[in-house]
Design a protein around this motif. Structure first.
Motif, mmCIF file in Angstrom:
data_model
loop_
_atom_site.group_PDB
_atom_site.id
_atom_site.type_symbol
_atom_site.label_atom_id
_atom_site.label_comp_id
_atom_site.label_asym_id
_atom_site.label_seq_id
_atom_site.Cartn_x
_atom_site.Cartn_y
_atom_site.Cartn_z
ATOM 1 N N VAL A 1 -60.165 -5.274 -73.147
ATOM 2 C CA VAL A 1 -58.551 -5.311 -72.890
ATOM 3 C C VAL A 1 -57.473 -6.203 -72.251
ATOM 4 N N ILE A 2 -58.286 -7.569 -72.219
ATOM 5 C CA ILE A 2 -57.073 -8.771 -72.668
ATOM 6 C C ILE A 2 -56.842 -8.894 -73.593
ATOM 7 N N LYS A 3 -57.968 -8.822 -74.790
ATOM 8 C CA LYS A 3 -57.664 -8.713 -75.998
ATOM 9 C C LYS A 3 -56.031 -7.959 -76.814
ATOM 10 N N ASN B 1 -39.932 -0.439 -69.683
ATOM 11 C CA ASN B 1 -40.312 0.498 -71.314
ATOM 12 C C ASN B 1 -42.115 -0.521 -70.949
ATOM 13 N N ILE B 2 -41.905 -2.444 -70.710
ATOM 14 C CA ILE B 2 -43.065 -2.794 -70.788
ATOM 15 C C ILE B 2 -43.509 -2.524 -69.317
ATOM 16 N N ARG B 3 -43.217 -1.608 -68.894
ATOM 17 C CA ARG B 3 -44.534 -1.658 -66.813
ATOM 18 C C ARG B 3 -45.079 -0.368 -67.919
ATOM 19 N N ALA B 4 -44.479 0.606 -68.824
ATOM 20 C CA ALA B 4 -45.092 1.462 -69.279
ATOM 21 C C ALA B 4 -46.534 1.160 -70.721
ATOM 22 N N LYS B 5 -45.507 0.400 -70.690
ATOM 23 C CA LYS B 5 -46.499 -0.022 -72.138
ATOM 24 C C LYS B 5 -47.969 -0.986 -72.342
ATOM 25 N N ILE B 6 -47.563 -1.446 -70.834
ATOM 26 C CA ILE B 6 -48.690 -2.271 -70.126
ATOM 27 C C ILE B 6 -49.852 -1.479 -69.330
ATOM 28 N N GLN C 1 -55.115 1.864 -70.279
ATOM 29 C CA GLN C 1 -55.561 2.945 -70.032
ATOM 30 C C GLN C 1 -56.486 3.521 -71.196
ATOM 31 N N PHE C 2 -55.439 2.971 -72.819
ATOM 32 C CA PHE C 2 -55.711 3.505 -73.508
ATOM 33 C C PHE C 2 -57.508 3.145 -73.732
ATOM 34 N N GLN C 3 -57.615 1.656 -73.168
ATOM 35 C CA GLN C 3 -58.609 0.939 -73.947
ATOM 36 C C GLN C 3 -59.952 1.693 -73.178
ATOM 37 N N GLY C 4 -59.664 2.578 -72.066
ATOM 38 C CA GLY C 4 -60.766 3.290 -70.931
ATOM 39 C C GLY C 4 -61.650 2.424 -70.283
ATOM 40 N N LEU C 5 -62.748 3.036 -69.330
ATOM 41 C CA LEU C 5 -63.476 1.975 -68.973
ATOM 42 C C LEU C 5 -64.631 1.677 -69.568
ATOM 43 N N HIS D 1 -56.286 -5.102 -61.936
ATOM 44 C CA HIS D 1 -57.363 -4.657 -61.300
ATOM 45 C C HIS D 1 -57.297 -3.688 -60.518
ATOM 46 N N LEU D 2 -56.520 -2.177 -60.986
ATOM 47 C CA LEU D 2 -57.078 -0.711 -61.348
ATOM 48 C C LEU D 2 -58.261 -0.727 -61.256
ATOM 49 N N TRP D 3 -57.666 -0.816 -62.604
ATOM 50 C CA TRP D 3 -58.552 -0.963 -63.706
ATOM 51 C C TRP D 3 -60.055 -0.909 -63.534
ATOM 52 N N TRP D 4 -60.161 -2.886 -62.724
ATOM 53 C CA TRP D 4 -61.874 -3.321 -62.887
ATOM 54 C C TRP D 4 -62.568 -2.077 -61.523
ATOM 55 N N CYS D 5 -61.311 -1.474 -61.095
ATOM 56 C CA CYS D 5 -61.889 -0.695 -59.768
ATOM 57 C C CYS D 5 -62.521 0.694 -59.985
#
Length: 141
Positions: free
Chosen positions: A56-58, A35-40, A45-49, A92-96
Motif C-alpha cells: 500500500v505504501i509503495k 484532489n490529493i485527498r481523493a487520490k490518497i 482503497q484500490f489496494q484492498g485488504l 489507520h482506517l485501512w489497517w483497522c
C-alpha cells in the motif's frame, strides 16, 4: 488582488511581511487539496485488504512524491502537514479494516512510526527553506 486567484492549482494572493511590505503569497489551492485527498483515499482503497502495508505504501509514495514536488516551491508547509495527517488517518482506517478482529489495535491506536518505518514518505520533511521562487519575494506595487 486581496482575495487572490487560482492558477495551475496554486492560489496566489497579496500578503504583508512582518515589516509591512506587500509580497505575493502562493499556496496549494483548495481544489488541489481536495484532489490529493481523493487520490490518497482512492489509492489506499484500490489496494484492498489483501495487500500488505508495504505494498500500500509503495503505491502511495509516488502520489505523495509527485504532489509534493509540484507544490514544494510554494508556501505549503501547513498544507503538507495537513496531507501528512490525512494520509496517516486513511492508513489507520485501512489497517483497522484489515485487522478488524484485533480490537486491541483499534482501541489503542496505531503509532505513526509503524507507517514511517514501512517506508511512508513524510511530506512535512520535504518543505524547503529556500522553496520560494525569486519572483514571489518581489514587492508588489
Amino acid at each position: 488582488v486581496k482575495e487572490g486567484f487560482n492558477f495551475l492549482g496554486i492560489h496566489h494572493r497579496e500578503a504583508k511581511s512582518w515589516s509591512g511590505r506587500p509580497f505575493s503569497l502562493a499556496m496549494p489551492s483548495a481544489k488541489a487539496m481536495v484532489n490529493i485527498r481523493a487520490k490518497i483515499k482512492e489509492t489506499i482503497q484500490f489496494q484492498g485488504l489483501q495487500c500488505s502495508l508495504n505494498e500500500v505504501i509503495k503505491a502511495l509514495n509516488p502520489v505523495l512524491r509527485g504532489w509534493s514536488e509540484y507544490f514544494r516551491r510554494t508556501s505549503a508547509a501547513r498544507s503538507f502537514r495537513d496531507i501528512d495527517w490525512y494520509t496517516l488517518e486513511q492508513l489507520h482506517l485501512w489497517w483497522c479494516r484489515k485487522h478488524a478482529s484485533k480490537w486491541a489495535l483499534r482501541s489503542r491506536g496505531i503509532p505513526a512510526e509503524l507507517f514511517y518505518k514501512a517506508g511512508l514518505l513524510p511530506l512535512s520533511d520535504r518543505v524547503t527553506q529556500q522553496g520560494s521562487f525569486k519572483s514571489s519575494r518581489m514587492p508588489l506595487g
